[in-house]
Write a protein that holds these residues in place. Structure first.
Motif, PDB file in Angstrom:
ATOM      1  N   UNK A   1       0.820  -1.213   0.000  1.00 39.98           N
ATOM      2  CA  UNK A   1       0.000   0.000   0.000  1.00 39.98           C
ATOM      3  C   UNK A   1       0.856   1.267   0.000  1.00 39.98           C
ATOM      4  N   UNK A   2       2.103   1.137   0.441  1.00 43.76           N
ATOM      5  CA  UNK A   2       3.023   2.274   0.404  1.00 43.76           C
ATOM      6  C   UNK A   2       3.178   2.792  -1.019  1.00 43.76           C
ATOM      7  N   UNK A   3       2.987   1.919  -2.003  1.00 42.78           N
ATOM      8  CA  UNK A   3       3.240   2.273  -3.402  1.00 42.78           C
ATOM      9  C   UNK A   3       1.961   2.603  -4.178  1.00 42.78           C
ATOM     10  N   UNK A   4       0.847   2.672  -3.472  1.00 41.56           N
ATOM     11  CA  UNK A   4      -0.400   3.004  -4.154  1.00 41.56           C
ATOM     12  C   UNK A   4      -0.315   4.407  -4.757  1.00 41.56           C
ATOM     13  N   UNK A   5      -0.610   4.474  -6.038  1.00 42.33           N
ATOM     14  CA  UNK A   5      -0.606   5.748  -6.744  1.00 42.33           C
ATOM     15  C   UNK A   5       0.764   6.276  -7.103  1.00 42.33           C
ATOM     16  N   UNK A   6       1.825   5.501  -6.834  1.00 41.21           N
ATOM     17  CA  UNK A   6       3.178   5.973  -7.104  1.00 41.21           C
ATOM     18  C   UNK A   6       3.722   5.382  -8.408  1.00 41.21           C
ATOM     19  N   UNK A   7       4.821   5.980  -8.865  1.00 40.96           N
ATOM     20  CA  UNK A   7       5.515   5.473 -10.055  1.00 40.96           C
ATOM     21  C   UNK A   7       6.711   4.659  -9.575  1.00 40.96           C
ATOM     22  N   UNK A   8       6.681   3.370  -9.874  1.00 39.92           N
ATOM     23  CA  UNK A   8       7.627   2.424  -9.293  1.00 39.92           C
ATOM     24  C   UNK A   8       8.477   1.778 -10.384  1.00 39.92           C
ATOM     25  N   UNK A   9       9.776   1.660 -10.104  1.00 42.38           N
ATOM     26  CA  UNK A   9      10.666   0.897 -10.983  1.00 42.38           C
ATOM     27  C   UNK A   9      11.270  -0.238 -10.171  1.00 42.38           C
ATOM     28  N   UNK A  10      11.042  -1.469 -10.630  1.00 47.16           N
ATOM     29  CA  UNK A  10      11.643  -2.636 -10.013  1.00 47.16           C
ATOM     30  C   UNK A  10      12.758  -3.154 -10.899  1.00 47.16           C
ATOM     31  N   UNK A  11      13.784  -3.744 -10.289  1.00 45.72           N
ATOM     32  CA  UNK A  11      14.879  -4.340 -11.045  1.00 45.72           C
ATOM     33  C   UNK A  11      15.095  -5.756 -10.556  1.00 45.72           C
ATOM     34  N   UNK A  12      15.266  -6.682 -11.505  1.00 45.53           N
ATOM     35  CA  UNK A  12      15.498  -8.076 -11.148  1.00 45.53           C
ATOM     36  C   UNK A  12      14.806  -9.011 -12.109  1.00 45.53           C
ATOM     37  N   UNK A  13      15.195 -10.290 -12.050  1.00 43.72           N
ATOM     38  CA  UNK A  13      14.614 -11.256 -12.974  1.00 43.72           C
ATOM     39  C   UNK A  13      14.154 -12.534 -12.315  1.00 43.72           C
ATOM     40  N   UNK A  14      14.078 -12.538 -10.977  1.00 45.95           N
ATOM     41  CA  UNK A  14      13.651 -13.726 -10.257  1.00 45.95           C
ATOM     42  C   UNK A  14      12.190 -13.671  -9.860  1.00 45.95           C
ATOM     43  N   UNK A  15      11.785 -14.615  -9.022  1.00 48.99           N
ATOM     44  CA  UNK A  15      10.384 -14.716  -8.626  1.00 48.99           C
ATOM     45  C   UNK A  15       9.887 -13.469  -7.914  1.00 48.99           C
ATOM     46  N   UNK A  16      10.699 -12.904  -7.006  1.00 50.27           N
ATOM     47  CA  UNK A  16      10.248 -11.731  -6.258  1.00 50.27           C
ATOM     48  C   UNK A  16       9.959 -10.559  -7.180  1.00 50.27           C
ATOM     49  N   UNK A  17      10.877 -10.307  -8.123  1.00 47.01           N
ATOM     50  CA  UNK A  17      10.679  -9.193  -9.053  1.00 47.01           C
ATOM     51  C   UNK A  17       9.428  -9.413  -9.907  1.00 47.01           C
ATOM     52  N   UNK A  18       9.241 -10.627 -10.374  1.00 48.40           N
ATOM     53  CA  UNK A  18       8.070 -10.932 -11.199  1.00 48.40           C
ATOM     54  C   UNK A  18       6.780 -10.836 -10.392  1.00 48.40           C
TER      55      UNK A  18
ATOM     56  N   UNK B   1      12.377 -16.779 -13.023  1.00 48.36           N
ATOM     57  CA  UNK B   1      11.212 -17.081 -12.201  1.00 48.36           C
ATOM     58  C   UNK B   1      10.294 -18.126 -12.809  1.00 48.36           C
ATOM     59  N   UNK B   2       9.191 -18.400 -12.098  1.00 50.25           N
ATOM     60  CA  UNK B   2       8.209 -19.391 -12.538  1.00 50.25           C
ATOM     61  C   UNK B   2       7.627 -19.004 -13.893  1.00 50.25           C
ATOM     62  N   UNK B   3       7.400 -20.003 -14.740  1.00 53.66           N
ATOM     63  CA  UNK B   3       6.945 -19.757 -16.101  1.00 53.66           C
ATOM     64  C   UNK B   3       5.615 -19.009 -16.142  1.00 53.66           C
ATOM     65  N   UNK B   4       4.680 -19.375 -15.252  1.00 54.60           N
ATOM     66  CA  UNK B   4       3.384 -18.694 -15.279  1.00 54.60           C
ATOM     67  C   UNK B   4       3.514 -17.222 -14.902  1.00 54.60           C
TER      68      UNK B   4
ATOM     69  N   UNK C   1      17.617 -10.504  -4.497  1.00 53.85           N
ATOM     70  CA  UNK C   1      17.740 -11.615  -3.559  1.00 53.85           C
ATOM     71  C   UNK C   1      18.506 -11.237  -2.310  1.00 53.85           C
ATOM     72  N   UNK C   2      18.776 -12.254  -1.514  1.00 52.70           N
ATOM     73  CA  UNK C   2      19.443 -12.071  -0.234  1.00 52.70           C
ATOM     74  C   UNK C   2      20.780 -12.796  -0.226  1.00 52.70           C
ATOM     75  N   UNK C   3      21.739 -12.237   0.467  1.00 51.57           N
ATOM     76  CA  UNK C   3      23.027 -12.888   0.650  1.00 51.57           C
ATOM     77  C   UNK C   3      23.017 -13.548   2.023  1.00 51.57           C
ATOM     78  N   UNK C   4      22.812 -14.879   2.069  1.00 49.84           N
ATOM     79  CA  UNK C   4      22.686 -15.532   3.373  1.00 49.84           C
ATOM     80  C   UNK C   4      24.031 -15.914   3.980  1.00 49.84           C
TER      81      UNK C   4
END
Length: 344
Positions: A147-164, A188-191, A247-250
């Motif tokens: 909800x923090x991003x409601x109505x905002x202009x957002x740019x995401x970067x990444x190619x994994x599941x979280x980004x998708x 990320x997942x095909x679907x 992602x995360x560096x564990x």
């Protein structure tokens, strides 16, 4: 000093469900977690993210799953030491371990279940100059409340599941969503990939592939992102929110010094009971490793269930363990007055 039957290191979903399975066998649990509240990554990183592979739930929000797990274990009155991390372990007698946290809280138990998820983790940050300057001023590495991003202009970067997944979710929340990925194929997942492609074709998101975010425009807060295309062309995209999801560096943290067998920041276990090779110490969930390992919450639930059965036999070698279904026995709680909780 806090004494219990099973000391669980990690209060994520796997650790929480293990309390339930232990409670069915009348084994009391206490949990240690470096975060200030139970739930692990589900609470800290993506409480509003839907999860689709929990049996019986076609879809459940991560935070809602944690709430349900907490309700499920309420009859067994577990104790919690929150906002502290397990730092030191030592044997203090036959079948008895002592674990001391970084803040000096002492715990004793005959069995330790390490359910620390990915361990100590930090987000992988893109190599953008002065990105730290904009953290909490338009730059975020996790999404806790969409909800923090409601109505905002957002740019995401990444190619994994979280980004998708978050691109799909924010398409119905933000004013505009741009996804930038350095390749033209996704991990990320095909679907999810297909859904992102559909949203791009429908003009509901802006998909930029073969490109990378290389700069932040703005003084005190994000006003735009400079994107470098594979061709070398530079493009400025006006946004007020930048979310790199790499992602995360564990890291295992102090657990790595406990004499356990480690494979790539994970603890090697015996799949018979998810024991570590050190009597009385088990590793369950994403923190363990074995051939065929799948890092899924539902797999961690299974591992915790089997480990608890083994732990009972370890603690009470002369007692016969009779497995019975909860549909037969129901859920009989444990006395509340013995539970201890150390606040964050």
């Amino acid at each position: 000093m806090i004494q219990t039957d099973i000391l669980i290191i990690g209060a994520g979903p796997v650790g929480l469900f293990t309390v339930f399975e232990a409670g069915l066998l009348k084994l009391r649990c206490h949990l240690i977690d470096s975060l200030g509240q139970p739930g692990g990554q589900l609470t800290e990183i993506y409480p509003k993210k839907p999860i689709y592979d929990i049996p019986g739930y076609p879809s459940v929000l991560a935070g809602e799953l944690v709430d349900n797990l907490m309700e499920q274990i309420k009859p067994f009155n577990p104790g919690f030491t929150l906002g502290e991390s397990a730092a030191k372990i030592e044997e203090v007698g036959e079948k008895m371990y002592q674990v001391t946290t970084n803040k000096g809280t002492v715990h004793q138990a005959p069995v330790i279940m390490i359910a620390g998820g990915l361990g100590v983790f930090t987000p992988r940050k893109p190599p953008i100059p002065n990105i730290e300057k904009f953290e909490d001023n338009g730059v975020a590495y996790v999404i806790r409340d969409p909800e923090v991003y409601r109505g905002k202009d957002v740019l995401l970067a990444g190619g994994g599941d979280s980004a998708l997944d978050w691109t799909i979710f924010l398409a119905d929340v933000a004013n505009s969503v741009t996804l930038v990925h350095r390749r033209d194929s996704f991990r990320g997942a095909l679907d999810s990939v297909e859904k992102v492609m559909e949203l791009a074709q429908e003009g509901k998101i802006n998909l930029v592939t073969n490109a990378q975010a290389v700069g932040i425009i703005g003084d005190k807060k994000v006003e735009g992102i400079t994107v470098k295309h594979k061709s070398g062309e530079m493009e400025d995209i006006a946004v007020d929110s930048f979310i790199p999801l790499f992602g995360l560096a564990p890291k295992l943290g102090p657990i790595a010094e406990w004499g356990l067998n480690i494979h790539k920041n994970a603890i090697i276990v015996d799949t018979k009971d998810y024991s570590t090779g050190i009597p009385g110490i088990y590793a369950i969930g994403d923190i363990n490793h074995y051939e065929g390992k799948l890092k899924l919450i539902l797999c961690g639930f299974h591992e915790g269930t089997i480990a608890v059965q083994s732990a009972f036999s370890y603690i009470y070698p002369d007692k016969k363990l009779s497995f019975k279904y909860t549909t037969v026995n129901g859920v009989q709680g444990l006395p509340k007055e013995e539970a201890e909780t150390v606040p964050a």
